[in-house]
Design a protein around this motif. Structure first.
Motif, PDB file in Angstrom:
ATOM      1  N   ASP A  36       2.669  -6.669  56.147  1.00  0.00           N
ATOM      2  CA  ASP A  36       3.874  -6.147  55.503  1.00  0.00           C
ATOM      3  C   ASP A  36       4.672  -5.184  56.376  1.00  0.00           C
ATOM      4  OD1 ASP A  36       3.498  -7.593  53.166  1.00  0.00           O
ATOM      5  OD2 ASP A  36       2.270  -6.013  52.256  1.00  0.00           O
ATOM      6  N   LEU A  37       4.358  -5.138  57.668  1.00  0.00           N
ATOM      7  CA  LEU A  37       5.044  -4.249  58.607  1.00  0.00           C
ATOM      8  C   LEU A  37       4.956  -2.785  58.202  1.00  0.00           C
ATOM      9  CD1 LEU A  37       8.163  -6.363  59.580  1.00  0.00           C
ATOM     10  CD2 LEU A  37       6.333  -5.646  61.099  1.00  0.00           C
ATOM     11  N   ALA A  38       3.782  -2.382  57.730  1.00  0.00           N
ATOM     12  CA  ALA A  38       3.572  -0.993  57.338  1.00  0.00           C
ATOM     13  C   ALA A  38       2.525  -0.322  58.220  1.00  0.00           C
ATOM     14  CB  ALA A  38       3.153  -0.921  55.872  1.00  0.00           C
ATOM     15  N   CYS A  39       2.020  -1.035  59.229  1.00  0.00           N
ATOM     16  CA  CYS A  39       1.055  -0.470  60.165  1.00  0.00           C
ATOM     17  C   CYS A  39       1.179  -1.227  61.479  1.00  0.00           C
ATOM     18  CB  CYS A  39      -0.375  -0.561  59.615  1.00  0.00           C
ATOM     19  SG  CYS A  39      -1.104  -2.217  59.653  1.00  0.00           S
ATOM     20  N   ALA A  40       0.372  -0.874  62.436  1.00  0.00           N
ATOM     21  CA  ALA A  40       0.374  -1.584  63.720  1.00  0.00           C
ATOM     22  C   ALA A  40      -1.053  -1.898  64.146  1.00  0.00           C
ATOM     23  CB  ALA A  40       1.091  -0.750  64.771  1.00  0.00           C
ATOM     24  N   THR A  41      -1.930  -2.117  63.175  1.00  0.00           N
ATOM     25  CA  THR A  41      -3.342  -2.343  63.476  1.00  0.00           C
ATOM     26  C   THR A  41      -3.638  -3.767  63.931  1.00  0.00           C
ATOM     27  OG1 THR A  41      -3.860  -2.799  61.156  1.00  0.00           O
ATOM     28  CG2 THR A  41      -4.112  -0.515  61.906  1.00  0.00           C
ATOM     29  N   SER A  75       4.157  -5.967  74.119  1.00  0.00           N
ATOM     30  CA  SER A  75       3.428  -5.710  72.873  1.00  0.00           C
ATOM     31  C   SER A  75       4.109  -6.404  71.704  1.00  0.00           C
ATOM     32  CB  SER A  75       3.367  -4.206  72.584  1.00  0.00           C
ATOM     33  OG  SER A  75       2.486  -3.554  73.467  1.00  0.00           O
ATOM     34  N   ARG A  76       3.299  -6.942  70.812  1.00  0.00           N
ATOM     35  CA  ARG A  76       3.794  -7.547  69.569  1.00  0.00           C
ATOM     36  C   ARG A  76       2.771  -7.275  68.477  1.00  0.00           C
ATOM     37  NH1 ARG A  76       7.779 -11.605  69.634  1.00  0.00           N
ATOM     38  NH2 ARG A  76       7.639 -11.254  67.392  1.00  0.00           N
ATOM     39  N   LEU A  77       3.187  -7.466  67.244  1.00  0.00           N
ATOM     40  CA  LEU A  77       2.270  -7.401  66.105  1.00  0.00           C
ATOM     41  C   LEU A  77       1.872  -8.828  65.776  1.00  0.00           C
ATOM     42  CD1 LEU A  77       4.006  -4.719  63.868  1.00  0.00           C
ATOM     43  CD2 LEU A  77       2.201  -4.403  65.580  1.00  0.00           C
ATOM     44  N   SER A  78       0.568  -9.092  65.789  1.00  0.00           N
ATOM     45  CA  SER A  78       0.101 -10.471  65.602  1.00  0.00           C
ATOM     46  C   SER A  78       0.417 -11.012  64.216  1.00  0.00           C
ATOM     47  CB  SER A  78      -1.394 -10.578  65.899  1.00  0.00           C
ATOM     48  OG  SER A  78      -2.160  -9.771  65.045  1.00  0.00           O
ATOM     49  N   CYS A  79       0.660 -10.134  63.248  1.00  0.00           N
ATOM     50  CA  CYS A  79       1.013 -10.602  61.906  1.00  0.00           C
ATOM     51  C   CYS A  79       2.421 -11.184  61.862  1.00  0.00           C
ATOM     52  CB  CYS A  79       0.882  -9.472  60.887  1.00  0.00           C
ATOM     53  SG  CYS A  79       2.104  -8.149  61.071  1.00  0.00           S
ATOM     54  N   GLN A  80       3.210 -10.928  62.894  1.00  0.00           N
ATOM     55  CA  GLN A  80       4.596 -11.392  62.912  1.00  0.00           C
ATOM     56  C   GLN A  80       4.803 -12.628  63.787  1.00  0.00           C
ATOM     57  OE1 GLN A  80       7.029  -9.878  60.836  1.00  0.00           O
ATOM     58  NE2 GLN A  80       5.028  -9.191  60.090  1.00  0.00           N
ATOM     59  N   ILE A  81       3.704 -13.159  64.325  1.00  0.00           N
ATOM     60  CA  ILE A  81       3.798 -14.352  65.177  1.00  0.00           C
ATOM     61  C   ILE A  81       3.238 -15.539  64.413  1.00  0.00           C
ATOM     62  CG2 ILE A  81       3.052 -15.430  67.323  1.00  0.00           C
ATOM     63  CD1 ILE A  81       2.895 -12.557  68.498  1.00  0.00           C
ATOM     64  N   ARG A  82       4.106 -16.439  64.023  1.00  0.00           N
ATOM     65  CA  ARG A  82       3.730 -17.682  63.327  1.00  0.00           C
ATOM     66  C   ARG A  82       3.464 -18.735  64.392  1.00  0.00           C
ATOM     67  NH1 ARG A  82       1.880 -17.955  58.181  1.00  0.00           N
ATOM     68  NH2 ARG A  82       3.154 -16.356  57.332  1.00  0.00           N
ATOM     69  N   LEU A  83       2.295 -19.322  64.355  1.00  0.00           N
ATOM     70  CA  LEU A  83       1.929 -20.318  65.360  1.00  0.00           C
ATOM     71  C   LEU A  83       2.585 -21.661  65.083  1.00  0.00           C
ATOM     72  CD1 LEU A  83      -1.877 -19.519  65.687  1.00  0.00           C
ATOM     73  CD2 LEU A  83      -0.009 -18.783  67.201  1.00  0.00           C
ATOM     74  N   ASP A  84       2.986 -22.323  66.161  1.00  0.00           N
ATOM     75  CA  ASP A  84       3.455 -23.709  66.096  1.00  0.00           C
ATOM     76  C   ASP A  84       2.994 -24.382  67.385  1.00  0.00           C
ATOM     77  OD1 ASP A  84       5.383 -23.279  68.188  1.00  0.00           O
ATOM     78  OD2 ASP A  84       6.831 -22.602  66.712  1.00  0.00           O
ATOM     79  N   GLU A  85       3.154 -25.680  67.463  1.00  0.00           N
ATOM     80  CA  GLU A  85       2.648 -26.421  68.623  1.00  0.00           C
ATOM     81  C   GLU A  85       3.253 -25.934  69.936  1.00  0.00           C
ATOM     82  OE1 GLU A  85       0.015 -28.318  68.664  1.00  0.00           O
ATOM     83  OE2 GLU A  85      -0.180 -28.106  66.492  1.00  0.00           O
ATOM     84  N   GLY A  86       4.435 -25.356  69.880  1.00  0.00           N
ATOM     85  CA  GLY A  86       5.068 -24.820  71.081  1.00  0.00           C
ATOM     86  C   GLY A  86       4.358 -23.610  71.649  1.00  0.00           C
ATOM     87  N   LEU A  87       3.439 -23.038  70.874  1.00  0.00           N
ATOM     88  CA  LEU A  87       2.694 -21.870  71.342  1.00  0.00           C
ATOM     89  C   LEU A  87       1.279 -22.221  71.807  1.00  0.00           C
ATOM     90  CD1 LEU A  87       3.839 -19.159  68.772  1.00  0.00           C
ATOM     91  CD2 LEU A  87       4.642 -19.553  71.108  1.00  0.00           C
TER      92      LEU A  87
END
Length: 97
Positions: A36-41, A75-87
């Motif tokens: 929910d973009l309320a932390c950076a854990t 740096s990125r937040l892994s909760c904000q990266i949606r995987l697709d075949e391009g990744l």
């Protein structure tokens, strides 16, 4: 799809968040706020060569990354990266807390 995390291969599924793939593989990603973009854990460091394959971070994500003591340009937040075949083959590291 295969992802590369901290020098090992993990399995990712199209449509899931990088956070979920990492947790399933036993990586130390908390994701305390549930994405929910309320932390950076769930902070990860993306390999520089792979940054162009990701969509840009939102302003909200950037604000949360400003709170990470050892954040770097990739740096990125892994909760904000949606995987697709391009990744497929994406490389990242989970920094020490």
């Amino acid at each position: 799809m295969i992802l590369h995390a901290d020098g090992r291969e993990i399995e990712g599924r199209a449509g899931e968040r990088l956070l979920d793939a990492g947790r399933r593989a036993g990586l130390p990603l908390e994701g305390t706020c549930g994405g929910d973009l309320a932390c950076a854990t769930c902070h990860v460091v993306i390999a520089p060569a792979d940054m162009a394959r990701l969509s840009d971070a939102s302003e909200e994500e950037e604000d949360m990354l400003d709170l990470v003591p050892h954040a770097v340009a990739t740096s990125r937040l892994s909760c904000q990266i949606r995987l697709d075949e391009g990744l497929a083959g994406l490389s990242f590291a989970v920094p020490d807390s």
